[in-house]
Design an enzyme around this catalytic site. Structure first.
Site, PDB file in Angstrom:
ATOM      1  CG  HIS A  47       1.877   5.233 -15.945  1.00  0.00           C
ATOM      2  ND1 HIS A  47       2.037   5.623 -14.637  1.00  0.00           N
ATOM      3  CD2 HIS A  47       2.810   5.937 -16.661  1.00  0.00           C
ATOM      4  CE1 HIS A  47       3.022   6.514 -14.559  1.00  0.00           C
ATOM      5  NE2 HIS A  47       3.501   6.736 -15.770  1.00  0.00           N
ATOM      6  CG  HIS A  94       1.414   2.783  -6.932  1.00  0.00           C
ATOM      7  ND1 HIS A  94       2.362   2.566  -7.904  1.00  0.00           N
ATOM      8  CD2 HIS A  94       0.286   3.174  -7.583  1.00  0.00           C
ATOM      9  CE1 HIS A  94       1.836   2.801  -9.092  1.00  0.00           C
ATOM     10  NE2 HIS A  94       0.580   3.171  -8.929  1.00  0.00           N
ATOM     11  CG  HIS A 151       0.033   7.922  -7.595  1.00  0.00           C
ATOM     12  ND1 HIS A 151       0.339   6.967  -8.542  1.00  0.00           N
ATOM     13  CD2 HIS A 151       1.105   8.003  -6.775  1.00  0.00           C
ATOM     14  CE1 HIS A 151       1.545   6.498  -8.306  1.00  0.00           C
ATOM     15  NE2 HIS A 151       2.032   7.112  -7.231  1.00  0.00           N
TER      16      HIS A 151
END
Length: 251
Positions: A119, A34, A175
């Site tokens: 997710h 991330h 994201h």
């Protein structure tokens, strides 16, 4: 936490679930990069945190240990599998694992389940797992119910407007951006280092996919938008709405 299945002894657990009136929440995430400013596990920690808060407010739910390994990171939603640390499994593996976990809980007497997904790429694998588990239980004469949700679907347009006052670029490029970073600043600030956050414009992708994936499509940071305007306050706004709406809908 008493809402966590793994923290109970087996006698107490059996007493709580044997009559089938407890709902089992199963958080499902992924180990995925991330960006350089954040740990590999937001997709696990966020749904697990939401699950525990929902269970605490509802009083008729228990939370299973989270399923940490998710389906393959995709270029246009998670940066792809190019980055060290991103550790994903095939759709078949994830589907079978979730299916088996649900049916193991059914053996204990549980009949209703809430899958909280953290997710994006997991979604259809979880659909298949839930569908197979329901059909297999029915063949054994047992009726079960599986509810599948992704926590971000419980964020209202009003809250999105507060979190993104300069305009929202869309979920596809969030994201490692403001939303996930803000939540992590609220629940696990020790796993976020904003001094390493990279300021980039929202990623742009063509309207198709290529296999094998092309690493040049992905920003070097691994994030698909800038996290610089993230804050713990924004994380609190997001979490409070998600938790209250999920609890009100399913408790």
């Amino acid at each position: 936490m008493k809402c966590k299945v793994e923290n109970l002894d087996w006698v107490s657990y059996e007493r709580l679930v044997s009559n089938g009136d407890r709902k089992i929440i199963i958080p499902v995430g992924a180990i995925e990069q991330h960006g350089p400013h954040m740990s590999l596990n937001p997709d696990v920690l966020i749904p697990d945190y939401i699950a525990c808060r929902v269970a605490e407010s509802a009083q008729n739910m228990l939370v299973s240990p989270p399923i940490a390994y998710g389906y393959k990171s995709q270029v246009k939603s998670g940066g792809g599998n190019f980055f060290p640390g991103t550790t994903c499994v095939s759709s078949q593996s994830l589907e079978n694992y979730v299916h088996d976990v649900i049916l193991a809980f059914v053996e204990h007497g549980n009949r209703e389940f809430l899958l909280i997904n953290g997710h994006f790429e997991n979604s259809m694998c979880l659909v298949e797992a839930a569908d197979r588990a329901v059909r297999q239980a029915r063949l054994a004469g047992i009726d079960i119910k599986v509810i599948l949700l992704s926590y971000w679907d419980f964020i209202s347009e009003e809250t999105i407007g507060k979190v993104f006052p300069d305009g929202f670029s869309g979920w596809a490029v969030e994201h490692g951006g403001v939303l996930e970073t803000s939540i992590m600043l609220k629940i696990h600030p020790e796993l976020v280092d904003m001094s390493r956050a990279v300021d980039i414009p929202p990623a742009e992708f063509p309207p198709y996919d290529v296999f094998p994936p092309d690493p040049s499509w992905v920003p070097e940071s691994g994030t698909l938008s800038s996290p610089l305007k993230a804050s713990a306050e924004k994380g609190e706004w997001i979490l409070e709405e998600c938790i209250s709406r999920i609890a009100a809908t399913f408790s």
